[in-house]
Design an enzyme around this catalytic site. Structure first.
Site, PDB file in Angstrom:
ATOM      1  N   GLY A 160     -22.008   5.580   2.266  1.00 33.15           N
ATOM      2  CA  GLY A 160     -21.018   6.033   1.294  1.00 33.15           C
ATOM      3  C   GLY A 160     -21.423   5.740  -0.135  1.00 33.15           C
ATOM      4  O   GLY A 160     -21.604   4.582  -0.516  1.00 33.15           O
TER       5      GLY A 160
ATOM      6  N   LYS B 182       0.842  -1.188   0.000  1.00 34.57           N
ATOM      7  CA  LYS B 182       0.000   0.000   0.000  1.00 34.57           C
ATOM      8  C   LYS B 182       0.876   1.236   0.000  1.00 34.57           C
ATOM      9  O   LYS B 182       1.934   1.269   0.648  1.00 34.57           O
ATOM     10  CB  LYS B 182      -0.891   0.034   1.243  1.00 34.57           C
ATOM     11  CG  LYS B 182      -2.172   0.828   1.042  1.00 34.57           C
ATOM     12  CD  LYS B 182      -3.126   0.087   0.107  1.00 34.57           C
ATOM     13  CE  LYS B 182      -4.475   0.757  -0.001  1.00 34.57           C
ATOM     14  NZ  LYS B 182      -5.431  -0.047  -0.789  1.00 34.57           N
TER      15      LYS B 182
ATOM     16  N   GLY C  64     -19.715   6.690  -3.069  1.00 36.67           N
ATOM     17  CA  GLY C  64     -18.635   6.980  -4.000  1.00 36.67           C
ATOM     18  C   GLY C  64     -18.764   6.112  -5.244  1.00 36.67           C
ATOM     19  O   GLY C  64     -19.843   5.577  -5.539  1.00 36.67           O
TER      20      GLY C  64
ATOM     21  N   VAL D 259     -17.715   3.107  -5.928  1.00 36.68           N
ATOM     22  CA  VAL D 259     -18.128   1.731  -5.637  1.00 36.68           C
ATOM     23  C   VAL D 259     -19.513   1.702  -5.013  1.00 36.68           C
ATOM     24  O   VAL D 259     -20.378   0.923  -5.419  1.00 36.68           O
ATOM     25  CB  VAL D 259     -17.114   1.038  -4.713  1.00 36.68           C
ATOM     26  CG1 VAL D 259     -17.615  -0.357  -4.321  1.00 36.68           C
ATOM     27  CG2 VAL D 259     -15.751   0.932  -5.394  1.00 36.68           C
TER      28      VAL D 259
ATOM     29  N   TYR E  52     -22.041   3.761  -5.165  1.00 33.22           N
ATOM     30  CA  TYR E  52     -23.169   4.075  -6.057  1.00 33.22           C
ATOM     31  C   TYR E  52     -23.386   2.950  -7.071  1.00 33.22           C
ATOM     32  O   TYR E  52     -24.527   2.581  -7.365  1.00 33.22           O
ATOM     33  CB  TYR E  52     -22.945   5.398  -6.789  1.00 33.22           C
ATOM     34  CG  TYR E  52     -24.243   5.972  -7.300  1.00 33.22           C
ATOM     35  CD1 TYR E  52     -24.994   6.830  -6.502  1.00 33.22           C
ATOM     36  CD2 TYR E  52     -24.745   5.628  -8.546  1.00 33.22           C
ATOM     37  CE1 TYR E  52     -26.216   7.331  -6.940  1.00 33.22           C
ATOM     38  CE2 TYR E  52     -25.956   6.114  -8.997  1.00 33.22           C
ATOM     39  CZ  TYR E  52     -26.695   6.968  -8.186  1.00 33.22           C
ATOM     40  OH  TYR E  52     -27.913   7.450  -8.615  1.00 33.22           O
TER      41      TYR E  52
END
Length: 340
Positions: free
Chosen positions: A174, A78, A176, A178, A180
């Site tokens: 949320g 990451k 965003g 993903v 939506y």
């Protein structure tokens, strides 16, 4: 820092500071036994450097578990870039980060994550080939949503006795890329949507297009529903929030949903089935990994279908052993990482 690295079994940490562009970044490589470390690049404001480092380490471990349980020939890593208050030239900053990645000689491959875009990956690609999720490669978000949708059906079957989502109340935290896309798939399957987001425009769009019911952000967790789908940033589940939950299961796209592993036990004690985040949300990783290898879309879609099978395996072990699915998934991942 060293204690956190040891407890998470992180192999290496890499730091870069470029005063000219404002770049301050860390790359954590958790495990490279199965292949080069693959993981997204976050570009967020952090309260301090320690928080950014901790985020990179914990998310890198998450990526290793995600990759090995998805059967991918990659390790986990990451990147975290600390977003400065003022950015003179965003493209130059990400090109500088690309030069940094190039110095790692292919040990780490980056991709989009919170705060970054395909345009940022295009800038990185100017300086290194060890990058995916570029404009040409495509947005992995729809594939993450596809995998989460399949995982929700598997979770519904395990907890509620049917994978038919018609009339099921799903609370999405949320909206965003993903979140939506997931909402759209759930709406098409006949689910009743309860949604919250800090962006009122996204909530309004979901109301107009998907018939969603708006819920205040602070009230969503305590709202009665069948499945809670966290799709924002992590650590939403802690001892306080779990006590408020009024759902049968938690199955969403967010990374690091649990503030600690003990929270998984709290969920288990309350009879709330938890779909381990790095199992259910692995669709995006599957897409970027296989796309980076040049695989056809049909092969990628077929691989996505295995997410439900892996979740079924985790749930079966958890039920047989009377343990949280989160602990079972960790055990399976560690076992697979240490094979070979």
């Amino acid at each position: 820092m060293f204690a956190l690295m040891q407890s998470s079994n992180v192999e290496t940490l890499h730091f870069i500071v470029d005063p000219e562009t404002g770049l301050k970044a860390v790359i954590a490589i958790h495990n490279s036994k199965k292949g080069p470390a693959l993981g997204g690049c976050r570009y967020l404001a952090y309260v301090d450097e320690e928080s950014a480092i901790e985020d990179a380490i914990r998310l890198a471990q998450n990526m290793s578990y995600k990759a090995v349980l998805a059967g991918l020939p990659f390790g986990g890593g990451k990147a975290v870039i600390m977003r400065p208050a003022h950015v003179p030239n965003r493209a130059a900053l990400f090109e500088s980060f690309g030069r940094f990645i190039e110095t790692l000689d292919g040990r780490y491959i980056t991709a989009v994550d919170s705060g970054t875009s395909s345009a940022d990956m295009d800038c990185i690609a100017q300086r290194t080939q060890h990058v995916t999720s570029t404009t040409e490669a495509g947005d992995p978000s729809p594939h993450t949503a596809m995998g989460v949708f399949a995982g929700i059906r598997t979770t519904a079957l395990a907890r509620l006795g049917s994978d038919n989502l018609e009339g099921l109340r799903v609370a999405i935290q949320g909206l965003g890329h993903v979140g939506y896309a997931l909402a759209e798939q759930l709406h098409a399957a006949g689910a009743e949507l309860l949604v919250s987001d800090l962006d009122s425009g996204k909530v309004q769009l979901a109301m107009e297009q998907l018939g969603a019911h708006p819920i205040a952000c602070e009230a969503l967790l305590s709202t009665p529903c069948d499945i809670l789908a966290p799709c924002g940033l992590g650590a939403i589940l802690n001892s306080h929030s779990v006590a408020q939950l009024r759902c049968a299961a938690v199955a969403g796209a967010a990374n690091n949903q649990l503030s600690s592993l003990q929270v998984a036990d709290h969920l288990e004690n309350r009879g709330i089935l938890y779909a381990p985040d790095y199992v259910i949300n692995s669709g995006g990783l599957i897409y970027v990994a296989l796309q980076h290898q040049g695989e056809a879309l049909g092969t990628i879609t077929a691989h996505l279908s295995r997410i439900g099978l892996r979740l079924t395996e985790v749930f079966a072990h958890a039920q047989a052993e009377k343990r949280s699915p989160a602990r079972v998934a960790d055990m399976l991942a560690e076992r697979l990482l240490n094979v070979g």
